[in-house]
Scaffold this motif. Structure first.
Motif, short mmCIF file in Angstrom:
data_model
loop_
_atom_site.label_atom_id
_atom_site.label_comp_id
_atom_site.label_asym_id
_atom_site.label_seq_id
_atom_site.Cartn_x
_atom_site.Cartn_y
_atom_site.Cartn_z
N UNK A 39 0.83 -1.22 0.00
CA UNK A 39 0.00 0.00 0.00
C UNK A 39 0.86 1.26 0.00
N UNK A 40 1.91 1.24 0.82
CA UNK A 40 2.77 2.43 0.94
C UNK A 40 3.44 2.78 -0.39
N UNK A 41 3.86 1.74 -1.15
CA UNK A 41 4.64 1.99 -2.37
C UNK A 41 3.79 2.07 -3.63
N UNK A 42 2.54 1.61 -3.53
CA UNK A 42 1.68 1.51 -4.71
C UNK A 42 1.61 2.80 -5.52
N UNK A 43 1.42 3.98 -4.89
CA UNK A 43 1.29 5.19 -5.70
C UNK A 43 2.53 5.49 -6.55
#
Ligand code: AMP
Ligand code: MG
Length: 347
Positions: A39-43
């Motif tokens: 989730x943290x790296x997805x963007x």
């Protein structure tokens, strides 16, 4: 349950998984908690080192407590504290190493720094009866290499990628198709419905001597095909992913043939090819390599998928194998962003 004599706690934090596990010397995994930072790296479409380091710091205590709860043990019952000491993203490695050092110091037990690649290399011995020496193909998001695993701390590098790893090639390509990280599982899923002969992609180094890999040319070619086609069309995506997966399968098959020959020349007693790392979760690659090794009279062994991607159990197990050999680390150990396995030389 067989009585155990040694219980080790292992921490993994070298990339984008914060993980803590507890393993004993009779091969029980007493706890195995993995928290992925997808989730943290997805963007950002990939792992951002600074974000990873902060996320490890935020999560590690919670994950540690959860693992201890799951194990039903207290920290006083742990005989040693292992952590991935590298190679990896240095901010994350520092978090795991400092936690393990702190626990070791507080409980007056050994601290065992573990080479992350050695952890991947030895995991199979936690789940299968595999004797040294064996041939290892380590395929993950950041690594792609053949090694002979001779013993704990003894590795011979046979060849590896000259540029990108397979995982990276799959992750970047999936991103161009509009899919989030990690791309490997998505490409495998889409490929199931596609025609593997639809697109002809380059196979760098195929047929050449040695067992090196190169994937940057394939990555560029894949990008070109995506840009020239209707990238969002389900038909295109299925056919393209099937073709990409088949191309990588062809490359793997060719490189494995060479690596097996090279390994058997050095160590004729080798009986197993072990596939490890996140990409080993790919069923298509496993099936292709299974038929290949059978013809060569050796077996393909893959740890369970949950132990192929980064986890704490592999670190705990490698720490345990090290401690059993008296290979204890010192609290003076400095985390290492780069740490080739060959440099271990029995240490
Ligand atoms: P690791 O670096 O060992 O944590 O593994 C993560 C890498 O494995 C990422 O590059 C993923 O895309 C890749 N991966 C995970 N599952 C699969 C799969 N089923 N097929 C191909 N690659 C995969
Ligand atoms: Mg990972």
């Amino acid at each position: 349950m067989v009585q155990n004599d040694m219980i080790i706690l292992g921490i993994e934090s070298s990339c984008d998984e914060t993980a803590v596990a507890v393993v004993d010397d009779v091969k029980n995994i007493l706890a195995n908690i993995v928290s992925s930072q997808y989730q943290e790296h997805r963007p950002f479409g990939g792992v951002v080192p600074e974000i990873a380091a902060r996320a490890h710091l935020n999560h590690i205590e919670f994950i540690l407590n959860k693992a201890m709860d799951e194990s039903g043990l207290t920290l006083d019952q742990i005989d040693g504290f292992a952590a991935s000491g590298g190679p990896g993203l240095i901010g994350g490695v520092i978090v795991g190493v400092m936690m393990a050092k702190g626990l070791a110091l507080a409980k007056n037990k050994p601290f065992i720094p573990v080479n992350h690649l050695e952890a991947h290399a030895l995991t199979v011995r936690l789940t299968h009866e595999v004797d040294f020496p064996y041939l290892l193909l380590l395929v993950s998001g950041g690594h792609c290499q053949f090694l002979i695993v001779e013993d704990v701390g003894h590795y011979t590098y046979l060849g590896g990628t000259l540029d990108d790893a397979i995982g990276e090639c799959l992750d970047k390509t999936a991103r161009l198709l509009g899919y989030a990280y990690p791309g490997g599982p998505t490409i495998e899923r889409l490929a199931r419905e596609g025609n593997p002969e639809a697109f002809h992609l380059p196979k760098p180094l195929k047929g050449q001597a040695g067992c090196s890999f190169s994937f940057s040319g394939l990555k560029t070619a894949a990008r070109k095909v995506i840009l020239e086609n209707e990238a969002k069309s389900p038909r295109f995506q299925a056919d393209f992913c099937a073709s990409l997966q088949k191309t990588i399968g062809d490359i793997l098959e060719d490189r494995c043939q060479h690596a097996i020959t090279m390994a058997l020349e050095k160590k004729p007693e080798i009986k197993d090819l072990v596939l490890a790392g996140g990409v080993a979760a790919n069923q298509y690659f496993c099936e292709r390599l299974t038929s290949l090794v059978r013809e060569r009279g050796i077996s393909l062994i893959t740890p369970p998928v949950s132990l192929c991607t980064d986890n704490g159990a592999m670190v705990a197990w490698a720490g345990l194998e090290r401690l059993q050999k008296g290979l204890v680390g010192s609290l003076a150990f400095a985390p290492r962003p780069r740490w080739p396995l060959e440099e271990l030389k029995g240490e």
